[in-house]
Design a protein around this motif. Structure first.
Motif, PDB file in Angstrom:
ATOM      1  N   MET A   1       1.045  -1.067   0.081  1.00 11.90           N
ATOM      2  CA  MET A   1      -0.108   0.172  -0.102  1.00 11.90           C
ATOM      3  C   MET A   1       0.761   1.063   0.635  1.00 11.90           C
ATOM      4  O   MET A   1       0.698   1.795  -0.644  1.00 11.90           O
ATOM      5  N   ALA A   2       2.261   1.264   0.452  1.00 11.92           N
ATOM      6  CA  ALA A   2       2.606   2.226   0.987  1.00 11.92           C
ATOM      7  C   ALA A   2       3.350   2.628  -0.092  1.00 11.92           C
ATOM      8  O   ALA A   2       3.593   4.047  -0.909  1.00 11.92           O
ATOM      9  N   ALA A   3       4.028   1.119  -0.984  1.00 19.53           N
ATOM     10  CA  ALA A   3       4.461   1.854  -2.173  1.00 19.53           C
ATOM     11  C   ALA A   3       3.554   1.919  -3.746  1.00 19.53           C
ATOM     12  O   ALA A   3       4.260   2.987  -4.061  1.00 19.53           O
ATOM     13  N   THR A   4       2.201   1.729  -3.857  1.00 19.11           N
ATOM     14  CA  THR A   4       1.251   2.362  -4.195  1.00 19.11           C
ATOM     15  C   THR A   4       1.319   3.897  -4.311  1.00 19.11           C
ATOM     16  O   THR A   4       1.279   4.473  -5.016  1.00 19.11           O
ATOM     17  N   THR A   5       0.754   4.032  -2.802  1.00 19.70           N
ATOM     18  CA  THR A   5       1.043   5.637  -2.586  1.00 19.70           C
ATOM     19  C   THR A   5       1.846   6.336  -2.816  1.00 19.70           C
ATOM     20  O   THR A   5       1.501   7.765  -3.629  1.00 19.70           O
ATOM     21  N   LEU A   6       2.866   6.134  -2.648  1.00 17.15           N
ATOM     22  CA  LEU A   6       4.418   6.371  -3.376  1.00 17.15           C
ATOM     23  C   LEU A   6       4.411   6.980  -4.493  1.00 17.15           C
ATOM     24  O   LEU A   6       4.386   7.658  -5.081  1.00 17.15           O
ATOM     25  N   ALA A   7       3.915   5.199  -4.951  1.00 18.85           N
ATOM     26  CA  ALA A   7       4.053   6.016  -7.202  1.00 18.85           C
ATOM     27  C   ALA A   7       2.760   6.494  -7.495  1.00 18.85           C
ATOM     28  O   ALA A   7       3.131   6.875  -8.406  1.00 18.85           O
ATOM     29  N   ILE A   8       1.633   6.932  -6.588  1.00 22.49           N
ATOM     30  CA  ILE A   8       0.923   7.576  -7.410  1.00 22.49           C
ATOM     31  C   ILE A   8       1.081   8.565  -7.575  1.00 22.49           C
ATOM     32  O   ILE A   8       1.273   9.576  -8.238  1.00 22.49           O
ATOM     33  N   PHE A   9       1.857   8.935  -6.496  1.00 25.40           N
ATOM     34  CA  PHE A   9       2.255  10.439  -5.742  1.00 25.40           C
ATOM     35  C   PHE A   9       3.469  11.149  -6.860  1.00 25.40           C
ATOM     36  O   PHE A   9       3.312  12.036  -7.109  1.00 25.40           O
TER      37      PHE A   9
END
Length: 91
Positions: free
Chosen positions: A80-88
């Motif tokens: 989830m953290a990796a996905t959020t970081l990728a989105i930002f």
């Protein structure tokens, strides 16, 4: 037990509760495929397929039991953290 066919051994094992439904269906499929290909079954075919099925079950258990619940929570949070970081970063 030498007089019994592999299919009969399979049915008896299932009836006695030694196999669950999925194991029974998988081994039956393998026995019937071999019977249709070769026209006969050897007496040890049931035991061979049973051992293969048990090895497969052990591998599944080892994979899922190698991680605890807290490990899975950490893995999911990491994704989830990796996905959020990728989105930002990419928007």
């Amino acid at each position: 037990m030498q007089n019994e066919t592999p299919l009969r051994q399979l049915v008896k094992s299932y009836a006695n509760g030694l196999l669950d439904r999925d194991q029974y269906l998988e081994i039956r499929k393998k026995l019937l495929n071999k019977l249709s290909r070769q026209g006969e079954l050897a007496h040890d075919d049931f035991s061979k397929f049973l051992q293969q099925q048990q090895k497969k079950e052990i591998k599944k258990e080892i994979f899922w039991s190698s991680y605890s619940i807290s490990d899975w929570i950490i893995i999911v949070l990491g994704f989830m953290a990796a996905t959020t970081l990728a989105i930002f970063l990419y928007t």
